[in-house]
Design a protein around this motif. Structure first.
Motif, PDB file in Angstrom:
ATOM      1  N   ARG A  74       0.821  -1.216   0.000  1.00 37.59           N
ATOM      2  CA  ARG A  74       0.000   0.000   0.000  1.00 37.59           C
ATOM      3  C   ARG A  74       0.851   1.259   0.000  1.00 37.59           C
ATOM      4  O   ARG A  74       0.339   2.360  -0.131  1.00 37.59           O
ATOM      5  CB  ARG A  74      -0.952   0.000   1.203  1.00 37.59           C
ATOM      6  N   ARG A  75       2.149   1.095   0.174  1.00 38.46           N
ATOM      7  CA  ARG A  75       3.051   2.262   0.147  1.00 38.46           C
ATOM      8  C   ARG A  75       3.896   2.295  -1.124  1.00 38.46           C
ATOM      9  O   ARG A  75       4.769   3.142  -1.250  1.00 38.46           O
ATOM     10  CB  ARG A  75       3.967   2.225   1.367  1.00 38.46           C
ATOM     11  N   LEU A  76       3.673   1.335  -2.013  1.00 40.08           N
ATOM     12  CA  LEU A  76       4.454   1.325  -3.259  1.00 40.08           C
ATOM     13  C   LEU A  76       3.671   2.052  -4.346  1.00 40.08           C
ATOM     14  O   LEU A  76       2.448   1.928  -4.442  1.00 40.08           O
ATOM     15  CB  LEU A  76       4.767  -0.114  -3.683  1.00 40.08           C
ATOM     16  N   ASN A  77       4.396   2.796  -5.177  1.00 38.62           N
ATOM     17  CA  ASN A  77       3.736   3.699  -6.128  1.00 38.62           C
ATOM     18  C   ASN A  77       3.660   3.179  -7.557  1.00 38.62           C
ATOM     19  O   ASN A  77       2.944   3.727  -8.376  1.00 38.62           O
ATOM     20  CB  ASN A  77       4.469   5.053  -6.148  1.00 38.62           C
ATOM     21  N   MET A  78       4.464   2.134  -7.875  1.00 37.10           N
ATOM     22  CA  MET A  78       4.494   1.669  -9.259  1.00 37.10           C
ATOM     23  C   MET A  78       3.334   0.683  -9.506  1.00 37.10           C
ATOM     24  O   MET A  78       2.731   0.194  -8.540  1.00 37.10           O
ATOM     25  CB  MET A  78       5.836   0.988  -9.572  1.00 37.10           C
ATOM     26  N   PRO A  79       3.031   0.345 -10.777  1.00 38.07           N
ATOM     27  CA  PRO A  79       2.013  -0.684 -11.031  1.00 38.07           C
ATOM     28  C   PRO A  79       2.511  -2.032 -10.502  1.00 38.07           C
ATOM     29  O   PRO A  79       3.649  -2.413 -10.788  1.00 38.07           O
ATOM     30  CB  PRO A  79       1.884  -0.718 -12.553  1.00 38.07           C
ATOM     31  N   ILE A  80       1.668  -2.722  -9.782  1.00 44.63           N
ATOM     32  CA  ILE A  80       2.119  -3.933  -9.077  1.00 44.63           C
ATOM     33  C   ILE A  80       1.238  -5.133  -9.386  1.00 44.63           C
ATOM     34  O   ILE A  80       0.006  -5.012  -9.459  1.00 44.63           O
ATOM     35  CB  ILE A  80       2.088  -3.654  -7.557  1.00 44.63           C
ATOM     36  N   ARG A  81       1.881  -6.284  -9.589  1.00 45.42           N
ATOM     37  CA  ARG A  81       1.171  -7.567  -9.580  1.00 45.42           C
ATOM     38  C   ARG A  81       1.636  -8.290  -8.327  1.00 45.42           C
ATOM     39  O   ARG A  81       2.798  -8.146  -7.930  1.00 45.42           O
ATOM     40  CB  ARG A  81       1.532  -8.418 -10.800  1.00 45.42           C
ATOM     41  N   VAL A  82       0.731  -9.061  -7.716  1.00 46.40           N
ATOM     42  CA  VAL A  82       1.100  -9.748  -6.468  1.00 46.40           C
ATOM     43  C   VAL A  82       0.918 -11.252  -6.634  1.00 46.40           C
ATOM     44  O   VAL A  82      -0.130 -11.722  -7.081  1.00 46.40           O
ATOM     45  CB  VAL A  82       0.234  -9.266  -5.281  1.00 46.40           C
ATOM     46  N   GLY A  83       1.948 -11.991  -6.295  1.00 46.01           N
ATOM     47  CA  GLY A  83       1.869 -13.454  -6.269  1.00 46.01           C
ATOM     48  C   GLY A  83       2.361 -13.964  -4.928  1.00 46.01           C
ATOM     49  O   GLY A  83       3.004 -13.224  -4.183  1.00 46.01           O
ATOM     50  N   VAL A  84       2.047 -15.218  -4.651  1.00 46.44           N
ATOM     51  CA  VAL A  84       2.521 -15.804  -3.397  1.00 46.44           C
ATOM     52  C   VAL A  84       3.151 -17.170  -3.651  1.00 46.44           C
ATOM     53  O   VAL A  84       2.800 -17.881  -4.589  1.00 46.44           O
ATOM     54  CB  VAL A  84       1.391 -15.974  -2.342  1.00 46.44           C
ATOM     55  N   VAL A  85       4.098 -17.485  -2.788  1.00 47.41           N
ATOM     56  CA  VAL A  85       4.703 -18.802  -2.792  1.00 47.41           C
ATOM     57  C   VAL A  85       4.780 -19.203  -1.324  1.00 47.41           C
ATOM     58  O   VAL A  85       4.916 -18.341  -0.451  1.00 47.41           O
ATOM     59  CB  VAL A  85       6.082 -18.732  -3.480  1.00 47.41           C
ATOM     60  N   GLN A  86       4.631 -20.479  -1.056  1.00 45.78           N
ATOM     61  CA  GLN A  86       4.690 -20.903   0.350  1.00 45.78           C
ATOM     62  C   GLN A  86       6.011 -21.617   0.599  1.00 45.78           C
ATOM     63  O   GLN A  86       6.440 -22.452  -0.218  1.00 45.78           O
ATOM     64  CB  GLN A  86       3.521 -21.829   0.665  1.00 45.78           C
ATOM     65  N   ALA A  87       6.650 -21.246   1.698  1.00 46.13           N
ATOM     66  CA  ALA A  87       7.903 -21.921   2.083  1.00 46.13           C
ATOM     67  C   ALA A  87       7.864 -22.141   3.579  1.00 46.13           C
ATOM     68  O   ALA A  87       7.461 -21.256   4.328  1.00 46.13           O
ATOM     69  CB  ALA A  87       9.098 -21.064   1.715  1.00 46.13           C
ATOM     70  N   SER A  88       8.272 -23.306   3.994  1.00 46.67           N
ATOM     71  CA  SER A  88       8.184 -23.608   5.422  1.00 46.67           C
ATOM     72  C   SER A  88       9.332 -24.516   5.844  1.00 46.67           C
ATOM     73  O   SER A  88       9.575 -25.557   5.239  1.00 46.67           O
ATOM     74  CB  SER A  88       6.831 -24.280   5.683  1.00 46.67           C
ATOM     75  N   SER A  89      10.029 -24.080   6.888  1.00 47.39           N
ATOM     76  CA  SER A  89      11.085 -24.949   7.427  1.00 47.39           C
ATOM     77  C   SER A  89      11.118 -24.949   8.950  1.00 47.39           C
ATOM     78  O   SER A  89      11.874 -25.695   9.546  1.00 47.39           O
ATOM     79  CB  SER A  89      12.453 -24.539   6.879  1.00 47.39           C
ATOM     80  N   TYR A  90      10.311 -24.074   9.585  1.00 49.66           N
ATOM     81  CA  TYR A  90      10.329 -23.998  11.050  1.00 49.66           C
ATOM     82  C   TYR A  90       9.058 -24.612  11.632  1.00 49.66           C
ATOM     83  O   TYR A  90       8.476 -24.074  12.563  1.00 49.66           O
ATOM     84  CB  TYR A  90      10.449 -22.541  11.511  1.00 49.66           C
ATOM     85  N   ARG A  91       8.590 -25.716  11.018  1.00 52.93           N
ATOM     86  CA  ARG A  91       7.348 -26.312  11.494  1.00 52.93           C
ATOM     87  C   ARG A  91       7.503 -26.740  12.942  1.00 52.93           C
ATOM     88  O   ARG A  91       8.368 -27.544  13.270  1.00 52.93           O
ATOM     89  CB  ARG A  91       6.955 -27.502  10.619  1.00 52.93           C
ATOM     90  N   GLY A  92       6.668 -26.142  13.798  1.00 50.88           N
ATOM     91  CA  GLY A  92       6.759 -26.481  15.217  1.00 50.88           C
ATOM     92  C   GLY A  92       7.712 -25.560  15.944  1.00 50.88           C
ATOM     93  O   GLY A  92       7.341 -24.474  16.330  1.00 50.88           O
ATOM     94  N   GLY A  93       8.963 -25.917  16.085  1.00 49.93           N
ATOM     95  CA  GLY A  93       9.856 -25.270  17.041  1.00 49.93           C
ATOM     96  C   GLY A  93      10.517 -23.984  16.602  1.00 49.93           C
ATOM     97  O   GLY A  93      10.014 -23.257  15.753  1.00 49.93           O
TER      98      GLY A  93
END
Ligand SMILES: O=P(O)(O)OC[C@H]1O[C@H](OP(=O)(O)OP(=O)(O)O)[C@H](O)[C@@H]1O
Ligand SMILES: Nc1nc2[nH]cnc2c(=O)[nH]1
Length: 233
Positions: free
Chosen positions: A97-116
């Motif tokens: 919401r603070r970026l001024n250029m035209p933006i596309r948004v994607g997501v990727v999921q990464a997980s390595s701290y499952r639990g602890g």
């Protein structure tokens, strides 16, 4: 025996107030059964008394300055922001919401701290990522700790044909990292302690803390007293 004040207020509520509430189509809720019998049974983060590393104002200022540097770097060129889930979800919302250029948004999921609080096997799921071929990509994550997550994802984005990949993180831990790569934009350098809040979790909780807290041994003990033994996944 004289009626106690509590019993009298019960009677007053049940006989006089609640029927009017019902007439006004209020849901009938026994009173005062809704008042928590034991506040310690609740684990609202604000009751946990964690040590605050960065408060709401500091976080807001840090994210604004981060956005400013990103705006200065990219100018008006279109940008594809790829957020590393789940930890970066609050940063994603506040930053874009603070970026001024035209933006596309994607997501990727990464997980390595499952639990602890220690890193384990890194699992990545990019199945839902938008097409990034020939795009300028900015990978954003909440924290750079060992660096293994960011290193892997930068490589993945290049393999997927991105024209350029840079990275921005809210936090970089002051420690020896396991990798050569470093984030291009960093909002805060922090001590090497396990932190939660502003998207960062312990056992999937505390992401909703509006500040960044340090999870010390006493907090871990309280967490496990309230929520059961450590999750082993
Ligand atoms: O630099 P590293 O040591 O690789 O650690 C950084 C990663 O660890 C956290 O993710 P986590 O595995 O906890 O998953 P989450 O985002 O779902 O909480 C954090 O969100 C980063 O992605
Ligand atoms: N919640 C949390 N996740 C992390 N992933 C890597 N480092 C951290 C940390 O300090 N806190």
């Amino acid at each position: 025996m004289p009626e106690s004040i509590l019993a009298a207020s019960h009677r007053f509520f049940n006989q006089l107030v609640q029927p009017w509430g019902n007439m006004l189509r209020c849901r009938r809720v026994p009173w005062p059964a809704r008042i928590p019998p034991d506040i310690t049974a609740f684990s609202h983060p604000r009751l946990l008394n964690m040590k605050t590393l960065l408060d709401e104002q500091q976080l807001e200022r840090g994210v604004s300055e981060l956005a400013q540097r990103i705006n200065d770097h990219y100018g008006s060129r279109p940008l594809t922001v790829v957020a590393v889930m789940t930890g970066s979800l609050i940063l994603l919302a506040d930053l874009i919401r603070r970026l001024n250029m035209p933006i596309r948004v994607g997501v990727v999921q990464a997980s390595s701290y499952r639990g602890g609080t220690r890193s384990g096997e890194l699992l990545v799921n990019a199945a839902m990522l938008i097409n990034i071929r020939d795009r300028e990509v900015l990978l954003i994550d909440d924290i750079f700790d060992t660096g293994r997550t960011l290193e892997r994802l930068l490589e993945d984005m290049r393999q997927m044909g991105a024209q350029d990949v840079k990275s921005a993180v809210l936090l970089q831990k002051n420690r020896q990292h396991d990798v050569q790569v470093r984030p291009d934009f960093v909002a805060f350098e922090i001590p090497d302690e396990f932190v939660v809040g502003y998207g960062l979790d312990y056992e999937d909780m505390y992401r909703n803390l509006p500040y960044l807290g340090v999870l010390e041994q006493a907090d871990l003990d309280r967490h496990h007293a309230l929520h059961g033994p450590a999750i082993d996944r």
